[in-house]
Design an enzyme around this catalytic site. Structure first.
Site, mmCIF file in Angstrom:
data_model
loop_
_atom_site.group_PDB
_atom_site.id
_atom_site.type_symbol
_atom_site.label_atom_id
_atom_site.label_comp_id
_atom_site.label_asym_id
_atom_site.label_seq_id
_atom_site.Cartn_x
_atom_site.Cartn_y
_atom_site.Cartn_z
ATOM 1 C CE1 TYR A 38 -3.256 -3.211 0.150
ATOM 2 C CE2 TYR A 38 -3.701 -2.043 2.768
ATOM 3 C CZ TYR A 38 -3.358 -3.095 1.876
ATOM 4 O OH TYR A 38 -4.641 -4.139 2.130
ATOM 5 C CG HIS A 96 -1.058 -8.607 0.241
ATOM 6 N ND1 HIS A 96 -0.468 -7.141 -0.003
ATOM 7 C CD2 HIS A 96 -2.542 -7.889 0.239
ATOM 8 C CE1 HIS A 96 -1.577 -6.505 0.241
ATOM 9 N NE2 HIS A 96 -3.169 -6.839 -0.324
#
Length: 264
Positions: A38, A96
């Site tokens: 992110y 992830h």
């Protein structure tokens, strides 16, 4: 793990991210979710440091990107994430996506080492199907604490829920995009339940997830949306409400890359 958290996906602008996370924590949120990918871990860490809440009172989660999932890269990536966040450890570290360098045994051995060293409290995976989660549980030296997936009334993840709830599995589900990026507001059943409870369809969706014992991490930046999500904790659904939402037959997946494991 608090059952309502703040997601920070696409909060790439530093000031916006700092403001949103600090505001959320000061409002009462105690679970913040970020990721290496992110590119906002530094902002999240700065917001936590600025907020008038002790670190030990917060549940902080981040994720290792697919390109950093071989053994050595996991160790390096985790250390760099902790540095950016300005913390000595995180409460939960996720794989992830099961893509890129992911190899179940090699990757999860590195996560186990991080846990043994006290850099992470719990091991998580994200975007894992039942088959991938089953494999991860089998090869991991340490328990798999959570699987973070897209989940909302238009994508109820029933099979995954049932699998995770088994006594010999016991994996928490964490829902990202829990309001389908606002699409739940267009669903008649959710509108009807919302009207009954003087709530919004978004709040009803978050309450429905809570009834399923699923943790939700909606993203929000503005004060109004942060508070709307926070006030969902006061929405109590009855069995009739849950049955009405469960009966929704529309299916919609928001996050659906071609390489995702469910598209193989």
């Amino acid at each position: 793990m608090p059952m309502l958290g703040l997601g920070t996906y696409q909060m790439e602008e530093y000031d916006e991210c700092v403001d949103a996370v600090r505001r959320a924590v000061e409002m009462g949120y105690r679970h913040v979710d970020t990721a290496e990918g992110y590119e906002n871990e530094e902002a999240v860490g700065d917001a936590i440091a600025e907020a008038d809440v002790d670190r030990e009172d917060l549940f902080l989660a981040t994720k290792v990107s697919p390109d950093n999932l071989d053994f050595d890269h996991v160790l390096t990536s985790a250390e760099e994430s902790l540095d950016r966040l300005g913390v000595e450890s995180v409460d939960l570290l996720y794989v992830h996506w099961p893509l890129g360098e992911y190899e179940a045994e090699d990757t999860l051995d590195a996560f186990a080492e991080l846990r043994e060293e006290g850099m992470i409290d719990e091991i998580g995976v994200s975007n894992f199907t039942v088959d991938l989660l089953e494999e991860a549980i089998e090869v991991s030296e340490e328990p798999i604490f959570a699987n973070q997936v897209e989940m909302h009334p238009l994508l109820p993840q029933t099979e995954l829920q049932q699998f995770c709830a088994q006594d010999d599995v016991d994996v928490e589900l964490v829902a990202y995009s829990p309001i389908a990026r606002g699409d739940v507001s267009d669903v008649d059943a959710l509108q009807e339940v919302a009207e009954k409870h003087d709530a919004t369809p978004q709040q009803v969706s978050l309450a429905w997830l809570r009834e399923k014992e699923v943790t939700a991490i909606p993203k929000a930046t503005g004060e109004d949306h942060l508070r709307e999500n926070w006030l969902s904790l006061g929405v109590e659904l009855d069995d009739e409400d849950v049955e009405k939402i469960d009966a929704i037959d529309e299916r919609r997946r928001i996050v659906d890359p071609d390489e995702a494991p469910w598209n193989e």
